[in-house]
Design an enzyme around this catalytic site. Structure first.
Site, short mmCIF file in Angstrom:
data_model
loop_
_atom_site.label_atom_id
_atom_site.label_comp_id
_atom_site.label_asym_id
_atom_site.label_seq_id
_atom_site.Cartn_x
_atom_site.Cartn_y
_atom_site.Cartn_z
NE ARG A 1 0.16 1.23 3.44
CZ ARG A 1 1.09 2.12 3.62
NH1 ARG A 1 2.37 1.78 3.60
NH2 ARG A 1 0.80 3.38 3.86
N GLY A 2 0.30 2.42 -0.07
CA GLY A 2 1.11 3.63 -0.24
C GLY A 2 1.18 3.92 -1.74
CB ALA A 3 0.44 6.98 -3.68
NE ARG B 1 -6.13 0.90 -1.65
CZ ARG B 1 -5.44 1.39 -0.62
NH1 ARG B 1 -4.17 1.06 -0.43
NH2 ARG B 1 -6.03 2.21 0.24
CD GLN C 1 -3.15 2.63 6.84
OE1 GLN C 1 -3.74 3.00 7.86
NE2 GLN C 1 -3.76 2.54 5.68
CG ASP D 1 -2.89 8.15 -1.17
OD1 ASP D 1 -2.88 8.71 -0.06
OD2 ASP D 1 -2.49 6.99 -1.35
CG ASN E 1 -2.20 11.64 2.96
OD1 ASN E 1 -1.70 10.74 2.28
ND2 ASN E 1 -1.82 11.86 4.21
CE LYS E 2 -5.19 5.65 4.45
NZ LYS E 2 -6.16 4.86 3.65
O1 MRU Z 1 -4.44 3.26 2.28
P1 MRU Z 1 -2.97 3.43 2.16
O2 MRU Z 1 -2.20 2.83 3.30
O3 MRU Z 1 -2.45 2.97 0.82
O4 MRU Z 1 -2.77 4.99 2.24
C1 MRU Z 1 -1.47 5.53 2.15
C2 MRU Z 1 -1.41 6.98 2.38
O5 MRU Z 1 -2.41 7.64 2.56
C3 MRU Z 1 -0.07 7.62 2.28
O6 MRU Z 1 0.00 8.71 3.14
C4 MRU Z 1 0.13 8.08 0.84
O7 MRU Z 1 0.01 7.00 -0.04
C5 MRU Z 1 1.41 8.75 0.63
S1 MRU Z 1 2.65 7.49 0.49
C6 MRU Z 1 4.14 7.97 0.19
#
Ligand code: MRU
Length: 367
Positions: free
Chosen positions: A53-55, A90, A202, A243, A253-254
């Protein structure tokens, strides 16, 4: 980054030249396990189930997913099917679409017998580019943290972060955490307030894990604590990832990021967003148009953790049958963002700020 003295990226190609290996992030922080991806379906499942996970890491995994798919079907239809399947995993992180576009560009004009090699080569290059991009984000952000440390006469700089935007969210280094690692490695005293980041935690499971592994001092806090800490002057700056960021600087973002930005503004605390070029959606000028992922309500009504006897258990934390809503992301309007830390430098969160760094995206120029 190092785990027990061994250097890891979050995704890599195994010695057989075809199998892709990932760190299974659903097992952290209690177990460090890797998983092999051999098919398109493996890659799609890994993204959807948040093993990765993470963009930026979602993008890198999707790139390898295309390579895995072409091994079984290198036709135009096979390429289309792979991209459609991966794009549906996603919705919010634009890096996924970016990576799939890059893969299409690298493959579509290749003869069929060269497509698999071209796909693996482009996926590897996307990973290498991500590492270098994040290293540069770290360098540019380092200057900001150093300025705060100097202003405080060398006293420790307290940085609040949300979710996980560290090396686990990218191929290596991270985005929001890259400047923090650089500052720590340079001997600047830093301390990180880590939002637990419900519902998937996370922050608690991933950010705390990687900061701890690197030796960066941190304190885990409940998501609702940030405003109080800011009022008490215990936060010097906030740094988060994103993201998807629009051409005008609105930041997805999250979930919960927006509330931190509001509290930061009310307390005159810089709110910085670290991002690579692949996270900017130049086609959007309004953050409200960013698709927001809605996930399974069970992530809200249940929590997973380790019991005292060592077993991993998922427990219900709400009345049986409770309805729950699970929005994965929110949008922080550009006006609440103090600046962007990118691989090309630090810039205001405005269209002008972004196009000064990325002049190739000025209106009237080809995107
Ligand atoms: O749902 P996730 O864990 O994929 O969400 C990740 C985030 O929101 C991160 O902050 C974002 O991807 C930036 S990652 C470098």
């Amino acid at each position: 980054m190092n785990i027990d003295g061994k250097h890891y990226r979050t995704i890599w190609l195994k010695d057989d030249g075809s199998t892709v290996e990932i760190i299974d992030q659903t097992k952290l922080p209690f177990a460090f396990e890797t998983v092999s991806l051999r098919t398109l379906e493996d890659a799609a499942r890994a993204i959807q189930s948040m093993q990765v996970r993470g963009a930026p890491l979602i993008g890198a995994t999707a790139a390898y997913g295309v390579a895995l798919a072409l091994r079984h079907d290198a036709s135009d239809e096979g390429l289309d099917r792979a991209c459609t399947t991966l794009a549906a995993t996603r919705p919010t992180a634009i890096n996924l679409r970016w990576a799939l576009d890059e893969m299409r560009k690298a493959i579509r004009n290749q003869p069929r017998d060269k497509r698999v090699a071209a796909a693996y080569a482009r996926a590897a290059a996307i990973c290498d580019e991500d590492v270098e991009t994040n290293r540069r984000i770290g360098e540019h952000g380092l200057g900001l943290i150093r300025a705060h440390a100097d202003k405080k006469g060398g006293a420790r700089v307290n940085i609040l972060t949300h979710c996980n935007a560290g090396w686990l969210a990218t191929v290596d280094w991270g985005t929001a955490l890259a400047p923090i690692y650089r500052a720590h490695d340079e001997g600047i005293a830093v301390h990180v307030w880590v939002d637990e980041t419900r519902p998937r935690n996370q922050g608690a499971s991933l950010t705390a894990f990687e900061l701890g592994a690197h030796g960066v001092p941190y304190t885990l806090i409940a998501d609702n604590a940030g405003g109080h800490l800011m009022q008490k002057k215990l936060v010097d700056l906030c740094i988060v990832g994103t993201d998807r960021t629009t051409a005008t600087g609105d930041v997805a973002n999250k979930i919960g990021t927006y509330l931190k930005a509001l509290a930061a503004r009310d307390n005159d605390i810089p709110f910085l967003v670290a991002l690579p070029y692949s996270t900017i959606d130049w086609s959007l000028t309004d953050g409200s148009l960013i698709p927001i992922e809605e996930r399974d309500a069970a992530e809200v009504t249940r929590m997973t953790g380790r019991l005292d006897d060592g077993t991993i258990a998922t427990v219900l934390i709400a009345p049986e049958g409770s309805r729950a809503a699970n929005y994965g992301f929110d949008v922080t309007p550009a006006r609440l963002v103090t600046g962007f830390i990118t691989e090309r430098g630090v810039t205001p969160a405005t269209r002008d700020g972004l196009t000064t760094l990325y002049p190739e995206h000025r209106k009237g120029q080809a995107a």
